[in-house]
Design an enzyme around this catalytic site. Structure first.
Site, PDB file in Angstrom:
ATOM      1  N   GLU A  75       0.837  -1.201   0.000  1.00  0.00           N
ATOM      2  CA  GLU A  75       0.000   0.000   0.000  1.00  0.00           C
ATOM      3  C   GLU A  75       0.873   1.253   0.000  1.00  0.00           C
ATOM      4  O   GLU A  75       2.077   1.190   0.269  1.00  0.00           O
ATOM      5  CB  GLU A  75      -0.932   0.015   1.207  1.00  0.00           C
ATOM      6  CG  GLU A  75      -0.211   0.096   2.538  1.00  0.00           C
ATOM      7  CD  GLU A  75      -1.110   0.613   3.659  1.00  0.00           C
ATOM      8  OE1 GLU A  75      -1.667   1.724   3.527  1.00  0.00           O
ATOM      9  OE2 GLU A  75      -1.243  -0.089   4.680  1.00  0.00           O
ATOM     10  N   LYS A  99      -3.670  -1.920  15.589  1.00  0.00           N
ATOM     11  CA  LYS A  99      -3.005  -1.293  16.726  1.00  0.00           C
ATOM     12  C   LYS A  99      -3.960  -0.763  17.767  1.00  0.00           C
ATOM     13  O   LYS A  99      -5.151  -0.634  17.538  1.00  0.00           O
ATOM     14  CB  LYS A  99      -1.999  -0.236  16.280  1.00  0.00           C
ATOM     15  CG  LYS A  99      -2.487   0.831  15.403  1.00  0.00           C
ATOM     16  CD  LYS A  99      -1.390   1.843  15.136  1.00  0.00           C
ATOM     17  CE  LYS A  99      -0.204   1.311  14.385  1.00  0.00           C
ATOM     18  NZ  LYS A  99       0.271   2.261  13.361  1.00  0.00           N
TER      19      LYS A  99
END
Ligand code: PSU
Ligand code: MN
Length: 316
Positions: A25, A159
């Site tokens: 990405e 996260k």
């Protein structure tokens, strides 16, 4: 109809020969890390994938053209440019139709990878359900993309800026296989440990590739999420980061940061507040995911034989 995506010569040659390719990405470059680390890391990740026997295909929209595979000059320009758009599923077509330039998130990178016939994608962390989603409804489009686009995504988990419990629940609801590698619980990005048992565990890249192929044979839409723990030497204990994350989130609330600005804002503040410690860990886990992505892509390409990676007509 020929899909509107431009493959670099290297990526095209690899696809035509059925050689392993790993998509990458670009939001992680433009919105995830500061210059010049972002450029250096982008180059190192590509080199790591090559060193492990696969071809890297970084995805981005440059002047309206969706690319799979960027030259070093294109990568550098993207890493240096300021207000580059962040493109998720909702933004991709509009950016291309108006000749814009943008970096792709996990969701948009999966869409592009599928168009290019690339089945494996390595990144750092995926988007998920944000803390407070019960009032803000902020849930990343990455989750639905995993449910509908057949790409195996290697990440270090999600996260702690996210509501991890809700993120894992949502993936289960969406029918996305979440596969931990080498341990029985899910990793939490900067840390190997978490309180969450892994729904699936596979330690061999060949098994992950076989499961990907089997999903296709069953006609199941959607991909797989491979949760690959950060190497032990590079992890940051969750307790060290909790106060930093708390502060970054409080600042986001005070400043009224919302929608697609939330993730980049929090990541940027966490980098600043840890004075680079989180950045070093982030780099280590991306490199680790690049290695595993290359290994899975090699297994897939072997499983499919050399006659062409995927039996699709997309590239003819
Ligand atoms: N999580 C990370 N690092 C990142 C991102 C997420 O640990 O760089 C980026 C990815 O591109 C991901 C996007 O797809 O943020 C999710 O943004 P949102 O929550 O707005 O969907
Ligand atoms: Mn969001």
């Amino acid at each position: 109809m020929i899909p509107p995506i431009t493959l670099s010569d290297e990526v095209r040659a690899a696809r035509e020969a059925g050689r392993p390719v790993v998509a990458l990405e670009s939001t992680i470059i433009t919105h995830g890390m500061p210059w010049p680390d972002n450029f250096e890391v982008a180059c190192r990740v590509e080199a790591e994938i090559r060193a492990h026997g696969a071809v890297p295909a970084t995805i981005a929209v440059l002047d309206g053209v969706l690319h799979a595979g960027l030259s070093e000059a294109e990568l550098r320009a993207l890493a240096q440019s300021r207000d580059v758009a962040k493109l998720s599923r909702a933004d991709l077509a509009a950016c291309m139709a108006t000749g814009g330039t943008g970096a792709t998130t996990v969701a948009a990178t999966m869409i592009a990878a599928r168009l290019a016939g690339i089945e494996v994608f390595a990144t750092g962390g995926i988007g998920g359900v944000h803390l407070g989603a019960e009032t803000t409804f902020d849930v990343s489009a990455d989750l639905r993309e995993l449910a509908q686009t057949p790409v195996t995504v290697v990440a270090a988990g999600a996260k702690a800026i996210l509501d991890l419990a809700k993120t894992w629940e949502m993936l289960e609801t969406l029918g996305v296989p979440v596969i931990a590698v080498g341990q029985d619980h899910l990793p939490a990005f900067w840390s190997r440990g978490s309180d969450f048992a892994a729904p699936l565990r596979m330690d061999a890249p060949a098994d992950i590739a076989a499961a990907h192929v089997m999903r296709g044979a069953l006609g199941l839409e959607g991909g797989q999420l491979v949760a690959n723990p950060i190497p032990a030497a590079d992890e940051i204990p969750a307790a060290d980061l909790a106060p930093v994350i708390g502060q970054a989130m409080a600042e986001a609330r005070e400043r009224g940061i919302s929608a697609k600005e939330v993730t980049p804002f929090l990541l940027g503040r966490i980098f600043d507040l840890t004075e680079g410690r989180s950045l070093a860990a982030n780099i280590a886990l991306v490199m680790n995911n690049a290695r595993l992505g290359a290994a899975i892509a090699r297994e897939l390409s072997e499983a499919r034989g050399c006659a062409g990676a995927t039996p699709d007509a997309a590239l003819r």
